[in-house]
Write a protein that holds these residues in place. Structure first.
Motif, mmCIF file in Angstrom:
data_model
loop_
_atom_site.group_PDB
_atom_site.id
_atom_site.type_symbol
_atom_site.label_atom_id
_atom_site.label_comp_id
_atom_site.label_asym_id
_atom_site.label_seq_id
_atom_site.Cartn_x
_atom_site.Cartn_y
_atom_site.Cartn_z
ATOM 1 N N ILE A 1 38.343 31.433 47.175
ATOM 2 C CA ILE A 1 36.956 31.753 46.813
ATOM 3 C C ILE A 1 36.541 31.019 45.542
ATOM 4 C CG2 ILE A 1 35.422 33.622 46.048
ATOM 5 C CD1 ILE A 1 37.062 35.495 47.915
ATOM 6 N N LYS A 2 37.446 30.944 44.573
ATOM 7 C CA LYS A 2 37.110 30.276 43.313
ATOM 8 C C LYS A 2 37.163 28.754 43.420
ATOM 9 C CE LYS A 2 38.524 31.351 39.189
ATOM 10 N NZ LYS A 2 37.382 31.663 38.337
ATOM 11 N N GLY A 3 37.936 28.245 44.387
ATOM 12 C CA GLY A 3 38.187 26.807 44.419
ATOM 13 C C GLY A 3 39.098 26.420 43.259
ATOM 14 N N PRO B 1 41.144 36.627 37.841
ATOM 15 C CA PRO B 1 40.532 35.600 36.990
ATOM 16 C C PRO B 1 39.027 35.853 36.933
ATOM 17 C CG PRO B 1 40.876 34.714 39.177
ATOM 18 C CD PRO B 1 41.411 36.141 39.196
ATOM 19 N N SER B 2 38.318 35.084 36.145
ATOM 20 C CA SER B 2 36.872 35.264 36.060
ATOM 21 C C SER B 2 36.234 35.030 37.429
ATOM 22 C CB SER B 2 36.279 34.319 35.022
ATOM 23 O OG SER B 2 36.662 32.989 35.289
ATOM 24 N N ALA B 3 35.187 35.818 37.712
ATOM 25 C CA ALA B 3 34.571 35.800 39.042
ATOM 26 C C ALA B 3 33.491 34.727 39.145
ATOM 27 C CB ALA B 3 33.993 37.180 39.354
ATOM 28 N N ASN B 4 33.919 33.496 39.018
ATOM 29 C CA ASN B 4 33.009 32.352 39.132
ATOM 30 C C ASN B 4 33.756 31.237 39.854
ATOM 31 O OD1 ASN B 4 34.544 32.433 36.446
ATOM 32 N ND2 ASN B 4 34.049 30.261 36.628
ATOM 33 N N ARG B 5 33.002 30.261 40.364
ATOM 34 C CA ARG B 5 33.686 29.110 40.947
ATOM 35 C C ARG B 5 34.359 28.329 39.836
ATOM 36 N NH1 ARG B 5 32.733 29.635 46.071
ATOM 37 N NH2 ARG B 5 30.650 30.235 46.743
ATOM 38 N N ILE C 1 30.219 28.398 34.820
ATOM 39 C CA ILE C 1 30.011 29.400 33.775
ATOM 40 C C ILE C 1 30.609 30.738 34.213
ATOM 41 C CG2 ILE C 1 28.328 30.504 32.239
ATOM 42 C CD1 ILE C 1 26.242 28.506 33.270
ATOM 43 N N SER C 2 31.341 31.381 33.309
ATOM 44 C CA SER C 2 31.926 32.684 33.616
ATOM 45 C C SER C 2 30.827 33.747 33.682
ATOM 46 C CB SER C 2 32.941 33.064 32.533
ATOM 47 O OG SER C 2 33.981 32.120 32.502
ATOM 48 N N PRO C 3 31.067 34.820 34.458
ATOM 49 C CA PRO C 3 30.060 35.869 34.606
ATOM 50 C C PRO C 3 30.240 36.982 33.570
ATOM 51 C CG PRO C 3 31.820 36.166 36.208
ATOM 52 C CD PRO C 3 32.235 35.020 35.325
ATOM 53 N N SER D 1 37.500 20.590 30.698
ATOM 54 C CA SER D 1 36.141 20.797 31.179
ATOM 55 C C SER D 1 36.099 22.109 31.947
ATOM 56 C CB SER D 1 35.720 19.645 32.091
ATOM 57 O OG SER D 1 34.475 19.972 32.681
ATOM 58 N N HIS D 2 35.284 23.045 31.470
ATOM 59 C CA HIS D 2 35.330 24.396 32.005
ATOM 60 C C HIS D 2 34.060 25.102 31.560
ATOM 61 C CE1 HIS D 2 39.023 26.672 33.542
ATOM 62 N NE2 HIS D 2 38.011 27.446 33.829
ATOM 63 N N TYR D 3 33.772 26.241 32.175
ATOM 64 C CA TYR D 3 32.655 27.083 31.744
ATOM 65 C C TYR D 3 31.331 26.329 31.737
ATOM 66 C CZ TYR D 3 36.932 28.989 29.679
ATOM 67 O OH TYR D 3 38.210 29.417 29.472
HETATM 68 MG MG MG Z 1 37.864 31.554 34.266
#
Ligand code: MG
Ligand code: AMP
Length: 400
Positions: A75-77, A165-169, A173-175, A257-259
Motif C-alpha cells: 500500500i505504501k510502495g 509506519p506513517s500512513a502515506n505513500r 508528506i506524512s499524515p 528525499s522524503h516527506y
Molecule cells: Mg514515514
C-alpha cells in the motif's frame, strides 16, 4: 475536513481563536465501540487500518502476520529493505520482542508511552516480518489514547505488536490528520480511526541501542540532550558525526528525499526571505499593482480566515541573488515568520516561532500548500538550534 484546522491554532496569537476548540487535547480522543470492534476484526483477518498516534497517523497491521506486513509495503510502495517500527502496549510487551537491556529500561521508563522508538536486538523467537532482514527490531509505545484503547482490545485475540509506519505513500508528506490518510491512500485503507490532529506532528525520535554507543537515527520530539541526560552517556547523532564504516547505522532513520509535497519545496534563510519581500514590494510599486481605486489586488491567503481573497493569482520574479528561480506570474506559497508585502500575490501561512508548535503544524501546512497549485513552496529555514532539529530534518528531506 473541518473548516478550521488545528494548524491555525496558535498562529494568530489570539487566545480566543475558535480553532482552539480543535486543538489536540491529550486524553480527549476515543473511538466508539463499533469502530474499535471493526478494527480488531480487520487486524485479526490480516488487514491494514489507519491509526492515530501522537507523532503522525500510522498504517497498522499485525506484526506477527507476514501477509499483513506485506500489505503495508504494497500500500505504501515502500522498499522491502526499509524496516518498520513495531508498536506495543508496554515495556513488558517490548521485552518479549527484543533483548531488553538496562539502557532500554532507562529510556522506556523516562519516555514511554511517548514519541520515542528504540532499536534493539530482536529475540530469535520474535516474528521477523517487520525487520526487513535485520536482526534488530524497532519498538515504540504510543501515548495516543486511541492506540492504548486498541492495544487493550487486541490483547484477547493475541495480537501484541502492530507494525505501523506513517500512513502515506512512500516519500510523500506524512499524515497528521485522519483526512490526510483518506486523501492519500483512499480505498486501499477502508478504516481510519480518527483520533484528532497528531499532537507532536513529526515522526518519533529513533535511538539505536543495538550496539555500543547509543545512536540517534532520526531526530524527533525528544532532544539529543534529553536522551543523553537520561542515559548518563552521550548519544551520538548519526547524521552529523563522522562515523567509522563498521560503526555506521545499518538502517538510516529516513532517506534523503522524503516527506515531500508534489510541488518543489525551497528552503530560504531568513535573510533571503527579507530580500525576496523587498524585491516584491519594489516590483509591486513599479507596476502599480493594486494601487488603482477598486482594483481587486492579488490572490492572498489571509492569516485570519484562510480564505483566498479575490484576484489574479500572481507572483513576481525573484532577485537573481536568491537560491531559487521563480516563473513570474505563477503563484507561490510561503511558510514564513512574517507576511509578504501586501500586493505580492503569494499564498502565505505563518510559521510558528516556537519549534514544538511548528512541528505540530508542519505536515498539515505542507498538505494545504501543496493543494494550491503553486509553482513552489518557499519555506523559511528555522534556526540551527537543538529544538529545531526535527523540523529542519524533515524540511531538508522535503526539499531534497
Ligand atoms: Mg514515514
Ligand atoms: P518509520 O518510517 O516511521 O516506520 O520508521 C522506520 C525507521 O525505523 C527506519 O528507517 C529505521 O531507522 C528504523 N528501524 C525500524 N526497524 C529497524 C530495525 N529492525 N533495525 C534498525 N532500524 C530500524
Amino acid at each position: 475536513m473541518e473548516t478550521r484546522s488545528a494548524a491555525q491554532e496558535g498562529q494568530s496569537g489570539t487566545a480566543s481563536s475558535p480553532a482552539a476548540a480543535s486543538a489536540p487535547v491529550a486524553g480527549a480522543a476515543h473511538v466508539g465501540e463499533a469502530d474499535l470492534a471493526r478494527a480488531v476484526r480487520m487486524l485479526q483477518a490480516g488487514g491494514v487500518i489507519g491509526l492515530p498516534t501522537e507523532t503522525v497517523y500510522g498504517l497498522a497491521a499485525n506484526a506477527a502476520d507476514a501477509g499483513a506486513v506485506a500489505s503495508i509495503y504494497r500500500i505504501k510502495g515502500r522498499p522491502a529493505d526499509h524496516p518498520l517500527i513495531v508498536h506495543v502496549a508496554s515495556a513488558e510487551a517490548a521485552a518479549r520482542w527484543a533483548v531488553w537491556s538496562p539502557q532500554a529500561q532507562q529510556l522506556a521508563g523516562a519516555f514511554w508511552p511517548g514519541p520515542l522508538t528504540l532499536v534493539l536486538p530482536r529475540r530469535p523467537e520474535a516474528p521477523p516480518f517487520a525487520s526487513a532482514g535485520q536482526d534488530t527490531i524497532a519498538l515504540r509505545v504510543s501515548s495516543h489514547p486511541v492506540f492504548a484503547q486498541l492495544m487493550q482490545a487486541l490483547a484477547p485475540v493475541g495480537i501484541t505488536g502492530l507494525a505501523a509506519p506513517s500512513a502515506n505513500r512512500f516519500g510523500r508528506i506524512s499524515p497528521s490528520r485522519a483526512a490526510h490518510v483518506r486523501s492519500g491512500l483512499g480505498e486501499a485503507v477502508p478504516l481510519v480511526l480518527d483520533g484528532g490532529p497528531s499532537a507532536v506532528g513529526v515522526e518519533s525520535t529513533i535511538v539505536d541501542l543495538s550496539r555500543g554507543q547509543p545512536v540517534l537515527l532520526r531526530p524527533g520530539g525528544i532532544s539529543l540532550q534529553a536522551l543523553s541526560d537520561c542515559l548518563g552517556v552521550p548519544v551520538r547523532a548519526a547524521d552529523t558525526q563522522a562515523t567509522a564504516e563498521a560503526d555506521a547505522p545499518r538502517v538510516p532513520g529516513a532517506l534523503p528525499s522524503h516527506y515531500a509535497p508534489s510541488v518543489p519545496v525551497r528552503l530560504l534563510p531568513a535573510s533571503a526571505v527579507q530580500a525576496l519581500y523587498r524585491e516584491w514590494a519594489r516590483e509591486a510599486d513599479a507596476q502599480g499593482v493594486g494601487a488603482e481605486e477598486g482594483s481587486p489586488g492579488r490572490s492572498f491567503w489571509s492569516e485570519a480566515g484562510m480564505q483566498a481573497l479575490a484576484g489574479e493569482p500572481a507572483g513576481f520574479g525573484t532577485p537573481p541573488a536568491l537560491p531559487v528561480s521563480l516563473q513570474p506570474g505563477q503563484p507561490v506559497a510561503l511558510w514564513t515568520l512574517q507576511p509578504p508585502p501586501e500586493r505580492a500575490g503569494a499564498f502565505w501561512r505563518r510559521q510558528p516561532a516556537d519549534a514544538a508548535t511548528a512541528a505540530r503544524h508542519l505536515y498539515d501546512t505542507l498538505h494545504q500548500l501543496d493543494a494550491l497549485g503553486v509553482q513552489a513552496i518557499l519555506v523559511e529555514m528555522p534556526p540551527d538550534t537543538p529544538e529545531w532539529r526535527a523540523v529542519r530534518d524533515r524540511l531538508t528531506r522535503a526539499a531534497a
